[in-house]
Design a protein around this motif. Structure first.
Motif, PDB file in Angstrom:
ATOM      1  N   GLU A 376       0.857  -1.179   0.000  1.00  0.00           N
ATOM      2  CA  GLU A 376       0.000   0.000   0.000  1.00  0.00           C
ATOM      3  C   GLU A 376       0.900   1.237   0.000  1.00  0.00           C
ATOM      4  O   GLU A 376       1.432   1.638   1.032  1.00  0.00           O
ATOM      5  CB  GLU A 376      -0.917  -0.003   1.219  1.00  0.00           C
ATOM      6  N   GLY A 396      -3.052   0.042  -9.032  1.00  0.00           N
ATOM      7  CA  GLY A 396      -2.081  -0.450  -8.066  1.00  0.00           C
ATOM      8  C   GLY A 396      -0.742  -0.818  -8.659  1.00  0.00           C
ATOM      9  O   GLY A 396      -0.067  -1.711  -8.140  1.00  0.00           O
ATOM     10  N   GLY A 399       2.307  -0.443  -6.242  1.00  0.00           N
ATOM     11  CA  GLY A 399       2.344  -1.434  -5.170  1.00  0.00           C
ATOM     12  C   GLY A 399       2.876  -2.781  -5.588  1.00  0.00           C
ATOM     13  O   GLY A 399       3.256  -3.599  -4.738  1.00  0.00           O
TER      14      GLY A 399
END
Length: 534
Positions: A376, A396, A399
């Protein structure tokens, strides 16, 4: 075709290296080519057949290397051409093939081709990119949307025209319909083939051509679909997967064949990728493989998903060869996407075993052999333009791009002596290579053992695949090649699975989860697997 006569890539396992995040050897917080070279002994110890290296070409890094400003140069942040040559030579010494990215749909806006193209409407490269006049009211030529958000068109005052870009405005769309552009791209491919690379991954190749009539894309009903950007509201009929693409790929294949046994895999990002994947790989005059997104953005891992995806590729070798990843530099890591329980270690072994049982080319993303989790990344630390633009509803990518952890006790887990370009995951030092090397039951050592099983198995490498009908949650695949037969049992659910009586369980268990299957009692515990050989 017997196994001994198969091309090297048939059933081969590749290990994807994202160079920015592998190992920093010059202390700037960013991984480099020398870092990959230093770790080739580790990569070879995994038992993979080759490596795929994400872009390391000269680039302003607006999209971290997928905006190429010089196809035939190494960006200084990664090193030099001599560094690449040393990497290639060392990899070949370990018996590893080397596959690199090729980005043919677009360049950087700082590429010399675009600099010339935008100067006028009549210069030698005026038609090397996709230019269009505005509508009478000044609006863009059509409604096409860019992947990262906003219109796929940007106004250029020099030419008094819009230029097209399927991604960032800094990534103008090449006009691959133009034979001169094709010639130029093939010349850059030859540059790397002459250096000795063993193949190419063709990035976003279904975006390489556009509808010549510039028709509007029809809308797509958002009901039941995840919408993060306007791009998700269109059926992309006219700005991707155009029927002329295979003709260009035939030119690519003809070039590759001049160099012998070379591998080419098409990245096909589409809501309906199968027709393009088949078209791009059909016969022996197009690409050798196509890259599937069936698992990369899937929010769940189910037996039905595996059956549906693998079921599209059960025919002869002439239909083409699929490639599979569960995680990569663009998609959140699968152990975080698919599992929220207490034993991610066991689940990572399950997913790695499943990946390596699939037909085609499994691609293991760096860190997947360690069971790395998705990180995260806080907003203030984001680097990815897509993540920043679409925060917090992001794909994402940052990440999944965080640095590889090598040594728990070293600064930044041994990736770099200085602050890395992205933060490490808080749990990643405990999952580092050094920690797992010492643990015989680690994900790393399990993955090595399973790669050795696949490498020694004609059935897993090149064999046929059949599914046995079983209740939901349970997956039973049978891989066969000549005299070898493997029964691959997976319980992808959270409850124990009963193996029906019609499933043939004869054979020796050659690999299974730490929580073993009860073969005699025909029971498979939750999130476990067993591989039987007979």
């Amino acid at each position: 075709m017997s196994q001994s006569k198969q091309p090297w890539w048939r059933g081969a396992v590749l290990y994807q290296v994202y160079p920015r995040s592998y190992l920093d050897t010059n202390g700037d917080g960013v991984g480099d080519l020398q870092g990959i070279t230093q770790k080739l002994d580790y990569i070879a110890s995994l038992g993979v057949d080759g490596i795929w290296i994400s872009p390391f070409f000269a680039s302003p890094m607006k999209d971290f290397g997928y905006d190429v400003s010089d196809y035939c140069a190494v960006d200084p942040i990664f090193g030099t051409l001599e560094d690449f040559d040393q990497l290639l030579d060392r990899a070949h010494g370990y018996g590893l093939k080397v596959v690199i990215d090729q980005v043919y749909a677009h360049t950087s806006d700082e590429h010399a081709w675009f600099t010339e193209s935008r100067q006028s409407r009549d210069n030698p490269k005026a038609d090397w990119y996709v230019w269009q006049d505005p509508n009478p009211d000044g609006t863009p030529p059509n409604n096409w949307q860019a992947v990262f958000g906003g219109a796929a068109w940007t106004w250029d005052a020099r030419r008094q025209q819009y230029f097209m870009h399927n991604f960032l405005p800094e990534q103008p769309q090449l006009n691959v319909h133009n034979p001169e552009v094709q010639d130029a791209l093939l010349a850059t491919a030859r540059f790397w083939l002459d250096r000795g690379v063993d193949g190419f991954r063709l990035d976003a190749i279904n975006f390489a051509m556009h509808d010549r009539n510039f028709r509007d894309n029809p809308p797509w009903d958002p009901a039941g679909r995840k919408i993060t950007r306007p791009f998700d509201l269109q059926r992309r009929l006219y700005n991707q997967s155009q029927p002329e693409v295979p003709e260009f790929l035939e030119r690519v294949r003809k070039l590759m064949d001049e160099y012998g046994d070379r591998y080419t895999v098409a990245e096909v990002a589409s809501d309906d990728p199968l027709p393009a994947m088949r078209a791009y790989t059909r016969g022996d005059d197009r690409l050798t493989a196509a890259y599937s997104f069936d698992f990369l953005y899937a929010q769940t891992l189910t037996a039905n998903r595996v059956r549906r995806s693998q079921g599209n590729w059960l025919g002869s070798a002439e239909e083409g060869c699929p490639s599979w990843e569960f995680s990569n530099h663009d998609a959140p890591r699968c152990v975080s996407r698919w599992y929220d329980g207490p034993d991610r270690i066991s689940f990572a072994k399950l997913t790695n075993a499943l990946l390596l049982c699939l037909r085609g080319n499994p691609i293991l993303y760096q860190g997947e052999e360690l069971g790395l989790t998705q990180v995260e990344v806080p907003f203030e630390a984001l680097q990815d333009p897509e993540a920043i633009a679409n925060w917090p509803r992001t794909l994402g990518r940052d990440g999944a791009r965080t640095p590889m952890p090598w040594d728990k006790n070293a600064p930044h887990a041994g990736f770099s002596p200085v602050k890395p370009w992205l933060p490490l995951g808080p749990d990643h030092p405990d999952l580092s290579v050094g920690v797992q090397e010492e643990d015989p039951d680690s994900v790393l050592n399990f993955t090595r053992k399973f790669l050795a099983i696949r490498r020694a198995s004609p059935a897993l490498q090149c064999g046929d695949l059949e599914f046995v009908d079983v209740p939901d949650g349970l997956l039973v695949m049978v891989r066969t090649c000549e005299e070898e037969m493997l029964t691959c049992l997976f319980n992808l659910g959270a409850e124990p699975a009963r193996i029906p009586e019609h499933v043939n369980l004869r054979g020796t268990v050659i690999s299974q989860s730490a929580r073993p299957a009860d073969i005699e009692g025909r029971t498979l515990p939750p999130y476990t697997f067993a591989i039987l050989k007979r």
